[in-house]
Design a protein around this motif. Structure first.
Motif, mmCIF file in Angstrom:
data_model
loop_
_atom_site.group_PDB
_atom_site.id
_atom_site.type_symbol
_atom_site.label_atom_id
_atom_site.label_comp_id
_atom_site.label_asym_id
_atom_site.label_seq_id
_atom_site.Cartn_x
_atom_site.Cartn_y
_atom_site.Cartn_z
ATOM 1 N N GLN A 1 0.830 -1.203 0.000
ATOM 2 C CA GLN A 1 0.000 0.000 0.000
ATOM 3 C C GLN A 1 0.865 1.252 0.000
ATOM 4 O O GLN A 1 1.927 1.301 0.627
ATOM 5 N N TYR A 2 0.388 2.272 -0.717
ATOM 6 C CA TYR A 2 1.054 3.572 -0.762
ATOM 7 C C TYR A 2 0.009 4.662 -0.945
ATOM 8 O O TYR A 2 -1.039 4.427 -1.578
ATOM 9 N N PRO A 3 0.288 5.882 -0.443
ATOM 10 C CA PRO A 3 -0.554 7.006 -0.831
ATOM 11 C C PRO A 3 -0.516 7.162 -2.352
ATOM 12 O O PRO A 3 0.552 7.007 -2.963
ATOM 13 N N PRO A 4 -1.633 7.459 -2.983
ATOM 14 C CA PRO A 4 -1.673 7.456 -4.446
ATOM 15 C C PRO A 4 -0.791 8.515 -5.097
ATOM 16 O O PRO A 4 -0.444 8.378 -6.275
ATOM 17 N N ASP A 5 -0.397 9.571 -4.342
ATOM 18 C CA ASP A 5 0.468 10.598 -4.931
ATOM 19 C C ASP A 5 1.952 10.279 -4.743
ATOM 20 O O ASP A 5 2.806 10.994 -5.249
ATOM 21 N N ARG A 6 2.261 9.193 -4.029
ATOM 22 C CA ARG A 6 3.660 8.846 -3.782
ATOM 23 C C ARG A 6 4.153 7.688 -4.637
ATOM 24 O O ARG A 6 5.360 7.542 -4.862
ATOM 25 N N ARG A 7 3.226 6.868 -5.078
ATOM 26 C CA ARG A 7 3.595 5.758 -5.951
ATOM 27 C C ARG A 7 2.406 5.450 -6.837
ATOM 28 O O ARG A 7 1.267 5.410 -6.372
ATOM 29 N N THR A 8 2.658 5.251 -8.125
ATOM 30 C CA THR A 8 1.567 5.028 -9.067
ATOM 31 C C THR A 8 0.793 3.768 -8.700
ATOM 32 O O THR A 8 1.371 2.680 -8.615
ATOM 33 N N PRO A 9 -0.517 3.899 -8.457
ATOM 34 C CA PRO A 9 -1.308 2.708 -8.109
ATOM 35 C C PRO A 9 -1.384 1.738 -9.284
ATOM 36 O O PRO A 9 -1.405 2.136 -10.451
ATOM 37 N N ALA A 10 -1.445 0.475 -8.959
ATOM 38 C CA ALA A 10 -1.669 -0.531 -9.991
ATOM 39 C C ALA A 10 -3.103 -0.424 -10.492
ATOM 40 O O ALA A 10 -4.033 -0.204 -9.710
ATOM 41 N N VAL A 11 -3.283 -0.554 -11.803
ATOM 42 C CA VAL A 11 -4.619 -0.619 -12.396
ATOM 43 C C VAL A 11 -4.879 -2.072 -12.765
ATOM 44 O O VAL A 11 -4.165 -2.660 -13.588
ATOM 45 N N TRP A 12 -5.880 -2.657 -12.135
ATOM 46 C CA TRP A 12 -6.179 -4.070 -12.298
ATOM 47 C C TRP A 12 -7.279 -4.260 -13.330
ATOM 48 O O TRP A 12 -8.336 -3.618 -13.263
ATOM 49 N N HIS A 13 -7.016 -5.155 -14.277
ATOM 50 C CA HIS A 13 -8.015 -5.513 -15.283
ATOM 51 C C HIS A 13 -8.589 -6.870 -14.901
ATOM 52 O O HIS A 13 -7.847 -7.833 -14.698
ATOM 53 N N LEU A 14 -9.913 -6.922 -14.806
ATOM 54 C CA LEU A 14 -10.580 -8.117 -14.313
ATOM 55 C C LEU A 14 -11.213 -8.889 -15.463
ATOM 56 O O LEU A 14 -11.871 -8.296 -16.339
ATOM 57 N N SER A 15 -10.995 -10.166 -15.457
ATOM 58 C CA SER A 15 -11.664 -11.043 -16.417
ATOM 59 C C SER A 15 -12.221 -12.238 -15.662
ATOM 60 O O SER A 15 -11.626 -12.715 -14.692
ATOM 61 N N SER A 16 -13.375 -12.726 -16.122
ATOM 62 C CA SER A 16 -14.022 -13.832 -15.407
ATOM 63 C C SER A 16 -13.846 -15.140 -16.171
ATOM 64 O O SER A 16 -13.373 -15.165 -17.296
#
Length: 611
Positions: A596-611
């Motif tokens: 976990q990180y504050p969103p302005d300190r490290r780029t958040p991961a963008v998760w792509h979901l598939s079922s």
């Protein structure tokens, strides 16, 4: 003959019946339209106003147009279509906004509403006109037809507030934006916000959870548009651990040589300079003309005797009869003078005013009374201090005490009812506020807090605006809230953007399979083959792991574990994973761990979901 007289008798009886005066029939008086707060008075008239698609908002002056523009946006958000704002003469079906400074009897926030062939809102000020439009919105929330009539609606108290400590546990901006809209909808006008703004001057103080300057500017702009003054607070000289964690040089040291990380050393010029430099930074983003310095619980769990330097400071400054409490009041008064020099009025909590001081608090300082101590509210009023009721009975503590809103309503509580004293007069009382505290930070999520907040918010709105007991029962009062609903533009933060099911989560450098299940409070659990994703580890603050880089890893699934609840925040065709409690986003390290990180300190991961 007998039959004839019987007929005559019947005719006589009928004649007497038809000519006799009819008994009075009780006619039901037209009901006062339902609003929260309840209308102060309502004079019914014949007919009604019907809102149709041809309606216009008629506004001539600059103040009227600002109010009308906001109302037009709110009408659209509430599903009433696009209503144009126009100048000139009104026609049937229009809504007229009129600011008449000569209507001084309406005060700075009151208004007159007339409903008939058209609706008209008249006030002496822009703020009063704005509050009239909140009533219009509440009435239209119950249907497009408003019964004809007239009301003059003026608040009893000038300060009607909500206090939020976002000072340790980060509270999301959408949640705060919802709060501002709800406050305005119910005619509350002060959001007292204790929080940390990310500091450029003191980067060592930027421990989570802070807000960026841009975030605060947007919130303040929303408050300005909706006539909610957002008053910032940095609590001092106690409760300063969010700012002093990496500044041991400014921490108060006791006679054993132990540092007190939550207490500022008020005897040091550097401490005052540090605090005022933070005030200067806040002044860049907050436009309020008030400053809240807290000033509560400085010696909580301790006493001045352990800090002989404080007594020495007081005696050096005020003479041999000075007390340690005088040093505390001296710090308060220096902050008062600094704030006054910047055009701001000071606010403090009451518990530090124990009566052990010889130096008085600076005149004009607003005292928010929450704790029953030796100096009673009546004495503070007699000394001339503006007094706000912030009673403990009005608190909502995350994972702890919740205000008994129903009990307060049944008692007809109003702002004269302080902790330890009930006053006969409202003179000198500025108003009241409810307060939200994060003492057990993981005890409840934001969405759970909201469930308890909305009834309390409506109650404080009623108790500070008008009659504290407008309905015979609390259930009837609660029905008002159901009738008017939420403010236009309010967002349902309990909606999970994906249905329950099994998914593969993919992002650069990492993928995993998990089952997503919505929780009762509107978040989601992410359950892998090894357990439920949870934030665990690092230093705890208020029972919460608030350090960046703490790992998100599978743990044994626990239904009541709020650290296992996640928000799936839409972003760039996918979703960010935001922990419901820490409010930090998940990133992926080079070796594939989730942290976990504050969103302005490290780029958040963008998760792509598939079922």
């Amino acid at each position: 003959m007998r039959r004839r007289w019987r007929t005559v008798g019947v005719l006589v009886a009928l004649t007497l019946l038809l000519t006799a005066p009819l008994p009075a029939v009780a006619r039901e008086e037209p009901a006062t339209p339902v609003t929260v707060p309840a209308l102060t008075a309502w004079t019914p008239a014949s007919g009604s106003y019907t809102h149709e698609r041809s309606a216009r908002l008629v506004a001539d002056g600059a103040s009227e147009r600002r109010v009308a523009d906001t109302l037009a946006d709110d009408l659209r958000d509430a599903g009433h279509g696009t209503v144009p704002v126009v100048p000139g003469a009104a026609r049937p079906g229009d809504i007229v906004i009129d600011v008449q400074p000569s209507r001084t009897s309406l005060g700075s926030e009151g208004y007159e509403l007339r409903a008939g062939k058209r609706l008209s809102v008249t006030a002496a000020t822009e703020t009063g006109a704005f509050y009239g439009t909140r009533t219009v919105l509440q009435l239209l929330a119950q249907g497009d037809r408003i019964p004809a009539g007239r009301t003059v609606d003026v608040p009893r108290y000038k300060e009607r507030g909500v206090g939020v400590c976002a000072c340790y546990i980060h509270v999301s901006m959408p949640w705060l934006e919802n709060l501002v809209r709800e406050m305005a909808y119910h005619k509350l006008n002060q959001l007292l916000l204790e929080l940390k703004v990310k500091s450029d001057a003191h980067p060592e103080a930027n421990t989570w959870g802070y807000y960026t300057e841009d975030e605060i500017r947007r919130l303040v702009a929303l408050g300005k548009r909706y006539h909610v003054e957002i008053i910032p607070e940095i609590n001092s000289p106690g409760h300063m651990d969010p700012w002093l964690e990496n500044r041991p040089d400014l921490q108060l040291t006791d006679s054993d040589g132990d540092k007190q990380p939550s207490r500022l050393d008020i005897t040091r010029p550097e401490a005052f300079a540090y605090y005022t430099s933070l005030m200067d930074e806040y002044a860049q983003v907050f436009t309020s003309k008030s400053w809240h310095m807290g000033a509560d619980e400085y010696m909580l769990g301790s006493d001045f005797a352990k800090y002989p330097q404080i007594l020495k400071y007081a005696q050096d400054r005020y003479g041999p009869d000075a007390t340690p409490q005088d040093a505390f009041i001296d710090f308060v008064n220096r902050v008062h003078d600094y704030a006054a020099g910047k055009g701001r009025k000071l606010r403090i909590w009451n518990d530090g005013l124990t009566g052990a001081n010889t130096v008085p608090v600076a005149a004009g300082t607003t005292v928010e009374h929450w704790l029953n101590v030796a100096v009673k509210p009546s004495r503070l009023l007699a000394q001339g201090y503006p007094l706000m009721n912030a009673a403990y009975a009005l608190y909502l503590v995350r994972g702890g005490f919740h205000s008994d809103t129903e009990g307060l309503y049944d008692q007809s509580w109003d702002p004269r009812g302080f902790e330890g004293e009930k006053l006969a007069s409202a003179d000198g009382i500025t108003g009241a506020k409810i307060s939200l505290w994060p003492d057990n930070g993981r005890g409840e999520t934001e969405n759970e807090v909201a469930v308890a907040l909305w009834p309390a918010l409506r109650h404080i709105a009623q108790a500070t605006w008008g009659d504290p007991h407008p309905d015979a029962t609390y259930a009837e009062f609660g029905a008002r809230g159901t009738a008017v609903g939420h403010a236009p533009g309010w967002r349902d933060l309990t909606r999970v953007p994906v249905p329950d099911g099994s998914y593969t989560f993919r992002t650069d450098g990492r993928s995993f399979d998990a089952e997503v299940r919505r929780t009762a409070d509107g978040y989601a659990t992410v359950r892998t083959a090894d357990g439920c994703l949870e934030i665990r580890g690092g230093k705890l603050t208020l029972n919460v792991p608030l350090q960046p880089a703490v790992e998100a890893a599978p743990q044994t699934c626990e239904a009541g574990n709020t650290l296992q609840r996640w928000q799936l925040e839409p972003a760039a065709g996918g979703y960010r994973l935001v922990n419901a409690i820490t409010r930090m986003t998940v990133s992926v390290t080079d070796d594939g761990r989730l942290v976990q990180y504050p969103p302005d300190r490290r780029t958040p991961a963008v998760w792509h979901l598939s079922s």
